[in-house]
Motif scaffolding. Structure first.
Motif, PDB file in Angstrom:
ATOM      1  N   PRO A  81      -7.143   9.599  -7.126  1.00  0.00           N
ATOM      2  CA  PRO A  81      -8.331   9.380  -6.472  1.00  0.00           C
ATOM      3  C   PRO A  81      -9.273   8.577  -7.447  1.00  0.00           C
ATOM      4  CG  PRO A  81      -7.373  11.518  -6.551  1.00  0.00           C
ATOM      5  CD  PRO A  81      -6.372  10.939  -7.054  1.00  0.00           C
ATOM      6  N   LEU A  82     -10.098   7.826  -6.646  1.00  0.00           N
ATOM      7  CA  LEU A  82     -11.260   6.923  -7.540  1.00  0.00           C
ATOM      8  C   LEU A  82     -12.667   7.699  -7.104  1.00  0.00           C
ATOM      9  CD1 LEU A  82     -11.144   2.972  -7.467  1.00  0.00           C
ATOM     10  CD2 LEU A  82     -13.197   4.138  -7.216  1.00  0.00           C
ATOM     11  N   VAL A 124      -9.857  -7.540  -0.496  1.00  0.00           N
ATOM     12  CA  VAL A 124      -9.675  -7.160  -2.106  1.00  0.00           C
ATOM     13  C   VAL A 124      -8.745  -5.851  -2.203  1.00  0.00           C
ATOM     14  CG1 VAL A 124     -11.280  -8.676  -2.694  1.00  0.00           C
ATOM     15  CG2 VAL A 124     -11.885  -6.181  -2.232  1.00  0.00           C
ATOM     16  N   ALA A 125      -8.913  -5.197  -1.312  1.00  0.00           N
ATOM     17  CA  ALA A 125      -8.258  -3.634  -1.292  1.00  0.00           C
ATOM     18  C   ALA A 125      -6.776  -4.006  -1.454  1.00  0.00           C
ATOM     19  CB  ALA A 125      -8.527  -2.575  -0.295  1.00  0.00           C
ATOM     20  N   GLY A 126      -6.123  -4.998  -1.086  1.00  0.00           N
ATOM     21  CA  GLY A 126      -4.691  -5.559  -1.305  1.00  0.00           C
ATOM     22  C   GLY A 126      -4.516  -6.607  -1.912  1.00  0.00           C
ATOM     23  N   GLY A 168      -9.244   0.172  -6.624  1.00  0.00           N
ATOM     24  CA  GLY A 168      -8.709   1.093  -5.589  1.00  0.00           C
ATOM     25  C   GLY A 168      -7.434   0.606  -5.100  1.00  0.00           C
ATOM     26  N   GLY A 169      -7.212  -0.546  -5.007  1.00  0.00           N
ATOM     27  CA  GLY A 169      -6.056  -1.300  -4.356  1.00  0.00           C
ATOM     28  C   GLY A 169      -4.811  -1.228  -5.428  1.00  0.00           C
ATOM     29  N   LEU A 170      -5.137  -0.795  -6.757  1.00  0.00           N
ATOM     30  CA  LEU A 170      -4.408  -0.952  -7.917  1.00  0.00           C
ATOM     31  C   LEU A 170      -3.656   0.359  -8.062  1.00  0.00           C
ATOM     32  CD1 LEU A 170      -6.252  -3.608  -9.825  1.00  0.00           C
ATOM     33  CD2 LEU A 170      -4.237  -4.018  -8.421  1.00  0.00           C
ATOM     34  N   ILE A 171      -4.482   1.391  -7.722  1.00  0.00           N
ATOM     35  CA  ILE A 171      -4.072   2.751  -8.241  1.00  0.00           C
ATOM     36  C   ILE A 171      -3.591   3.665  -7.139  1.00  0.00           C
ATOM     37  CG2 ILE A 171      -5.415   2.311 -10.335  1.00  0.00           C
ATOM     38  CD1 ILE A 171      -7.445   4.389  -8.767  1.00  0.00           C
ATOM     39  N   SER A 172      -3.139   4.745  -7.687  1.00  0.00           N
ATOM     40  CA  SER A 172      -2.462   5.812  -6.702  1.00  0.00           C
ATOM     41  C   SER A 172      -3.075   7.003  -6.797  1.00  0.00           C
ATOM     42  CB  SER A 172      -0.817   6.035  -6.916  1.00  0.00           C
ATOM     43  OG  SER A 172      -0.842   6.540  -8.456  1.00  0.00           O
ATOM     44  N   ALA A 181     -10.985   0.049   0.409  1.00  0.00           N
ATOM     45  CA  ALA A 181     -10.034   0.624  -0.345  1.00  0.00           C
ATOM     46  C   ALA A 181      -9.705   2.072   0.059  1.00  0.00           C
ATOM     47  CB  ALA A 181     -10.218   0.473  -1.938  1.00  0.00           C
ATOM     48  N   VAL A 182      -8.711   2.851  -0.014  1.00  0.00           N
ATOM     49  CA  VAL A 182      -8.582   3.995   0.345  1.00  0.00           C
ATOM     50  C   VAL A 182      -8.469   5.083  -0.985  1.00  0.00           C
ATOM     51  CG1 VAL A 182      -7.718   3.653   2.537  1.00  0.00           C
ATOM     52  CG2 VAL A 182      -6.090   3.622   0.654  1.00  0.00           C
ATOM     53  N   GLY A 183      -8.717   6.292  -0.861  1.00  0.00           N
ATOM     54  CA  GLY A 183      -8.768   7.101  -1.829  1.00  0.00           C
ATOM     55  C   GLY A 183      -9.981   6.869  -2.769  1.00  0.00           C
ATOM     56  N   LEU A 184     -11.115   6.790  -2.203  1.00  0.00           N
ATOM     57  CA  LEU A 184     -12.401   6.512  -3.119  1.00  0.00           C
ATOM     58  C   LEU A 184     -13.483   7.186  -2.323  1.00  0.00           C
ATOM     59  CD1 LEU A 184     -13.395   2.843  -3.469  1.00  0.00           C
ATOM     60  CD2 LEU A 184     -14.880   4.533  -2.441  1.00  0.00           C
ATOM     61  N   ASP A 195     -17.311  -4.040   3.106  1.00  0.00           N
ATOM     62  CA  ASP A 195     -17.883  -4.128   1.643  1.00  0.00           C
ATOM     63  C   ASP A 195     -18.151  -5.470   1.189  1.00  0.00           C
ATOM     64  OD1 ASP A 195     -15.352  -5.183   0.966  1.00  0.00           O
ATOM     65  OD2 ASP A 195     -14.753  -3.557  -0.118  1.00  0.00           O
ATOM     66  N   ILE A 240       2.080   2.042  -3.559  1.00  0.00           N
ATOM     67  CA  ILE A 240       1.050   2.514  -4.494  1.00  0.00           C
ATOM     68  C   ILE A 240       0.575   3.867  -3.940  1.00  0.00           C
ATOM     69  CG2 ILE A 240      -1.158   2.025  -5.122  1.00  0.00           C
ATOM     70  CD1 ILE A 240      -0.461  -1.006  -4.986  1.00  0.00           C
ATOM     71  N   LYS A 241       0.277   3.939  -2.519  1.00  0.00           N
ATOM     72  CA  LYS A 241      -0.567   5.064  -2.414  1.00  0.00           C
ATOM     73  C   LYS A 241       0.425   6.241  -1.670  1.00  0.00           C
ATOM     74  CE  LYS A 241      -4.655   3.580  -3.074  1.00  0.00           C
ATOM     75  NZ  LYS A 241      -5.684   4.189  -3.807  1.00  0.00           N
ATOM     76  N   ARG A 269       0.830  -1.276  -0.008  1.00  0.00           N
ATOM     77  CA  ARG A 269      -0.159  -0.041  -0.121  1.00  0.00           C
ATOM     78  C   ARG A 269       1.217   1.172  -0.027  1.00  0.00           C
ATOM     79  NH1 ARG A 269      -5.940  -0.637   2.676  1.00  0.00           N
ATOM     80  NH2 ARG A 269      -5.219  -2.724   1.704  1.00  0.00           N
ATOM     81  N   TYR A 277      -7.993  11.035   3.046  1.00  0.00           N
ATOM     82  CA  TYR A 277      -7.243  10.201   2.110  1.00  0.00           C
ATOM     83  C   TYR A 277      -7.456  10.715   0.758  1.00  0.00           C
ATOM     84  CZ  TYR A 277      -4.089   6.278   1.793  1.00  0.00           C
ATOM     85  OH  TYR A 277      -2.710   5.566   1.546  1.00  0.00           O
ATOM     86  N   GLN A 278      -8.602  10.605   0.756  1.00  0.00           N
ATOM     87  CA  GLN A 278      -9.048  11.261  -0.760  1.00  0.00           C
ATOM     88  C   GLN A 278      -8.606  12.578  -1.062  1.00  0.00           C
ATOM     89  OE1 GLN A 278      -9.748   9.842  -3.458  1.00  0.00           O
ATOM     90  NE2 GLN A 278     -11.928  10.261  -4.259  1.00  0.00           N
ATOM     91  N   SER A 316     -13.703  -1.556  -5.149  1.00  0.00           N
ATOM     92  CA  SER A 316     -12.843  -1.847  -3.905  1.00  0.00           C
ATOM     93  C   SER A 316     -11.378  -2.410  -4.644  1.00  0.00           C
ATOM     94  CB  SER A 316     -13.404  -3.094  -3.180  1.00  0.00           C
ATOM     95  OG  SER A 316     -14.367  -2.403  -2.448  1.00  0.00           O
ATOM     96  N   VAL A 317     -11.507  -3.155  -5.784  1.00  0.00           N
ATOM     97  CA  VAL A 317     -10.329  -3.928  -6.340  1.00  0.00           C
ATOM     98  C   VAL A 317      -9.569  -2.885  -7.000  1.00  0.00           C
ATOM     99  CG1 VAL A 317      -9.407  -5.730  -8.052  1.00  0.00           C
ATOM    100  CG2 VAL A 317     -11.352  -6.170  -6.480  1.00  0.00           C
ATOM    101  N   LEU A 362      -4.932  12.962  -1.676  1.00  0.00           N
ATOM    102  CA  LEU A 362      -4.367  12.557  -2.913  1.00  0.00           C
ATOM    103  C   LEU A 362      -4.704  13.375  -3.796  1.00  0.00           C
ATOM    104  CD1 LEU A 362      -5.846   8.782  -3.265  1.00  0.00           C
ATOM    105  CD2 LEU A 362      -3.359   9.432  -2.808  1.00  0.00           C
TER     106      LEU A 362
END
Lengths: 230, 230, 230, 230, 230, 230, 230, 230
Positions: D173-174, E133-135, D167-171, D201-204, E159, B21-22, B18, B217-218, D164-165, B221
């Motif tokens: 905001p979603l 799933v967030a990680g 969100g875990g892959l990107i840096s 997920a964070v940043g969502l 979620d 990525i973040k 995390r 967090y949002q 949720s998925v 970012l």
């Protein structure tokens, strides 16, 4: 039993006592009534009252009413946006002042139901439409509408936030009307209803979703008290 | 598997990816974790990260953390109102600007969670509290707070109407946080949540009830993107 | 900025404009405020107003208030049933008349909140308690309470049916207050709230569950208009 | 009052200030507006702005718009899937990058509303459709879409699990958009909405059900900040 | 009636037929039972069965059980995290394989209820915890856990998205268990429950919120069928 | 007004007419009443009636009652499981027959409330407990309990399915009582309530969640009609 | 990328991996897809699979499919009651046994969706319809249907009580399917769904309202495991 | 199996035992049945019973029934308001007395379903319509309708308050029927349902929203018991 306080129609008992108590004849809710029931109630009731109001009336229902009384002395007028029917003499003198304010264009039908009902009851009405809080200058530019009002009706769907702001600007009672305008999580007006019930503004009470008529009734009673026409 | 992207603790897998990525280590939600689990996660994680944030931490949970690391090099600080724990070095340089605004005094705990989290992440924060829309002059007198902001966090319980008004005044993204403040038909924040989801203001999105952390967090970012620290 | 319309306390902005607009100083909701916040707001506000009302105050919160002002000129009184605190001079002349009616004994706390608030605002109040519709003779035997009223507050939990009946008996506006009294499918007042929103009686509007204060505010504004004290 | 910040139409006040604040003219929500109201607003507004966007427009509403401006200089284009109307010049240069991702084919209308709105606002958009998490290789095979993005819009109905998925892959905001796609206990999008609000997920952050427009607005503001076009 | 298929206790009828039909004695739900009732049921039942399982048992309830049977041949063991009591001989041979997977540390109590129940019934269990799933790499790194499984139990709160992803990776039936873990709009597990019911993954069915026991029962029946132990 | 049909206590109006109409003195709901209110109502009411029933009484409330009347002629008895108090002479002759059936041991408190109330009213009661439909032989083995019954009360929490099955086996009216027994998606009895309202069995009506008293009242009225004691 | 695990159609990514994992090609949900999308997906997919299933297909959608493939080798069959389309070769050998049971005639469409899907997947199915628990002899007379079953699907609307009873009679896993059959407080299947989630029967799990397909998938996986066709 | 207690039709099992147990043949719910299913059930059932009742029948469904039996000895009659079909001989002697009371004209369809069903079962029925509590004199003027009744059915939508008042006036059991009449926060009858479940009146139980048939069944069983026709 010729002196009964209602007209017996079997499927309905048109309440004559309401006019004595409240000062206006029982208003007829068209919703859920057949055309035959509507015209029968109206024809019996109008003989005892000089005026009638029919709310939540579809165009198709009004057409049946219009046909039924075509060629008779019973005059009616249909306000399509408000789904409201005026029957008989509702043109009397207007007293005091009520402001009717709405948040968006899609709220106008409910606002018009409120405004036209209040006028039918005998209140003077001033309207201010499409002043939702997301562009608050539209409201702040028009606060003159509240001058001299004895009460304010605020109509809003979606976030239902307008009453909270208006409530902070005025010194008289506010009647808030949530509308079913919106989509998704507006849940047909539930969101706006809850917003209004939880408003931080004081001097505010709420009626049912889309109940412009109910707001007008309450506002008119307040206006009448303020004018002193007790 | 010494290069795994998480720390294996059996009952937990502390996610090391995390941070990659973040840009900030996985934040620990204390809610539902035992004291033993909390201290074990923290002691393992802090070896790999230089800083940690623990949210929704009761005073009793913090006491357990404090005791566990008393006499060690691991420094912690507890913000009781925000139920937040800072562990390690969170005092770095702050960038850009986020405004955190709340509607009432009872919303301050969530607003503080948002503000303190955003600061921990590295954003500069300016606060404006108790500016609910029922006394809108308090907000209008303080619009300077929005100057130079890259994003605004708006926290409100009860009617949740504040974001709709703020959203109309600013040009940057707004993150709305409903709180569980209220009673009766606020239904523990549901009313405020629905208000915000149905807001007529544009450039507004919503996080979970009482989720000040998520809003921070949002917002961080967004602030980071605006500052160019990509 | 010494002429600001509010007192700045950081965590709160006590609104001085409310008294100018509404005629009564901003009422303080104790719910969700710490003892420290409460006493700080009160001590600052009372310097600018002569009277204060604190609602939804627990006995423990009042104890903190009492202690904080013990030995000072600031006098307070706690109404435990209503969870209400009077601070300063609230003993002025009472005008007009408001009836406060409740359905059951368990609704008395909310009815008392309404009655005591209305009296604090300056309205004369007459009470009629435990007249739920399942034993309707208790209400019908006591309709004299409505004589001379400018408005009626009706408080009811469980089925919330009382406002619908009272609304048919009176000519003045009715403010309906659902309470959280009940169990099972009362869902903490939701049942009573929905009943009231869907009432067939006219001249009726609704406030939040357990919001005796809000009903009193609205009723007092109406009463004041009727008395002519505009 | 020729310099007012809105165009007065009686039933509507088209807000001219919004473009000054947000950088794009007030977007028109067709839902709940009559054909007459729509065309009147458009004809007045387009004189003051060079471009307009109309959302949630039925084919029948668009037909009325098309007819009203046939033979005039006002050009319009209808995107049927997205129920969106472009009026005037929306073909300007696109900046930055937003990815619009959706879970299933039935979510495409909302995703297209988001994508086309974002493009109208001036953002560059890249689309990735039908990558629901139940066949997660479809998403993992296409993560390149996120490269260079300043923000990602994720649209999903039914279980609403995709954000949720992602969100875990990107840096960056979603913005999550629940849709009303589904049946039974999806309760017209409530299930997806709750999933997203409770995402780990964070940043969502989340917008209203089916609110592709709102997501696009928020995403565009973020994208604009990131590009530096402040 | 000495051959009845249940033990009559007045307040309870311990069902002896269940073991004949399902292969395991009726499991006792401690929730809502008094200590006296619990110990009385256990003492009667254990004479007819060799083993018993007691679910949702508080530490205080277990203490009553422990005391009641102290010094007797009836052996019990309490799993505090899972709030589960083993009574008698539950150490038999384990068959087949069930994977128990959970999304977060706070879901472990429900996951342990599932795992320990399944083991008590006679299934071999393998655990994989904290793979939300967030990680998603934490899950993808551990897919070996699914090898050789006849069924998979997936436990998740907040979620509730994990089952949708796992369901896409496995060829055997998945039993999804929502938990009450979360806050705000998780509504005590409702969000996770709806997510799972609306999952796009196939070969997935759902049990009640926090019902680890129910999931274990269903999973064990499937595992038993797969092993051929019919 | 010495002949009023109620006893005036200010906070309560004990209804004397109820006994005339229904044949049993007004039953007192302890829920939400203070100890002082309870003892005051009882002491006034018992002078006019020979017997009283107090429902939903906590042990602490009963203790206050017991103390208040210690040493007087007023005899009381507390049924802790049912949270019920008998005051005065409730030992009269029992007529007809009512069966009280419950699904699980945790439903016994509500079933006992029903049974003991019905006996207080004067009906003969036969009990059958823990015959939930998941082990239907327990019910089918005991159908003799229904012989000679004039009505049957069926109490069930969790799935609330028992009334549907019992309703198919009997020829007399069934009163169904949902209980708040359960967890997760039982939503404190909502699940059982909805099941019963939607039952396919005929001759079945429903009372509020946990309302054993209400079921007993309805059942007793039916039993009395059947016995001919009109 | 010719070896991708899905067919790229822009608006859809037909998942080829699903057949490899689950043993049956991705099933197509017609709900929310346009005729053009449906026929395009089918024409592309059928080239890679030998059989296809399309669920929730309206007669009008099927007509479009039929026309699109008229005169080609692609054979389709429409089951109107079940709103299901078979495409290609689904007539293979059937294994094991699944019982499909429903409570009422109005539940047959969902039961048929379940039965026909299970047959398409390759399971042998036996049906038992209209055995609701209010006339329980109809079920008890037909328990032979459960002999030799590896799993049972139970479909019920209204009170949803049937699974609880069937669950007590069988030793194999039960998949419960609530339907939207009912009116009033059935709330489109919510009542039945909650009943099933709260069932006291063990070895029972639940799928979405009206999700006969989902139940069939789960049941077929179990049946396949039991038969040993892994 | 020629002596089976039901008629096997594949999609239906017409229950012959119901008449033996309850005294009236199984009533057919038309809702959700095809015309073909309806006529097939009726034609088979009428051979074994002398009379049939079909509820919730649309005009279109009745037309199919009428056509199917045109020219045969099977006589049918359709009550359009009540959506009810009488088939065969339902003109037998009527016993005892049931009052059917409704609150508004829009509730008449459900009241008529109740009244006509009760008459079909063999009870004498007296009707009193449009006596909602907002004009309570209409009810109080007509209390004679309750004289000699063995039970009363009270039908009400909107606020659903009528049963609470009627319940206080009568000594016999009351069956309350909420209707879906209303708008906005009536939520299709939920408001009225909750009102009735929480009624303070005793001797009252509730059936499903719009379930006039169910109320009639319960009332008839009570009436029959009272008359002694056991």
């Amino acid at each position: 039993m010729p002196n009964k306080d209602y007209i017996e129609l079997g499927f309905a008992k048109y309440d004559l006592k309401r006019e004595k108590i409240k000062g206006f004849p029982e208003v007829i809710l068209a919703l859920g009534k057949s055309n035959k029931q509507l015209t029968e109630i109206i024809s019996k009731a109008i003989k005892r009252t000089k005026k009638l109001l029919v709310t939540k009336t579809t165009a198709e229902q009004y057409e049946a009413i219009r046909k039924a009384f075509a060629g008779t002395k019973i005059k009616s007028k249909y306000f399509e946006t408000a789904k409201l029917v005026y029957i008989g003499d509702l043109a009397g003198k207007k007293i005091g002042k009520i402001a009717v304010v709405c948040a968006g264009t899609a709220d106008v039908p409910v606002a018009e139901e409120a405004g036209l009902c209040a006028e039918a009851f005998g209140s003077r009405v001033e309207r201010l439409y499409d002043v939702g809080v997301a562009g608050i200058h539209r409201l702040l530019d028009n606060v003159d509408v509240f001058k001299g009002c004895n009460t304010v009706i605020v109509v809003a769907g979606m976030d239902g936030a307008l009453p909270s702001v208006v409530g902070g600007l005025i010194s008289v009672p506010l009647i808030a009307v949530p509308t079913s305008v919106g989509y998704g999580s507006s849940f047909k007006g539930l969101a706006a209803l809850l917003t209004m019930l939880n408003s931080c503004a004081v001097g505010l009470s709420v009626v049912n979703i889309d109940n412009g008529f109910g707001a007008a009734y309450q506002a008119h009673l307040i206006n009448k008290l303020a004018v002193g026409n007790k």
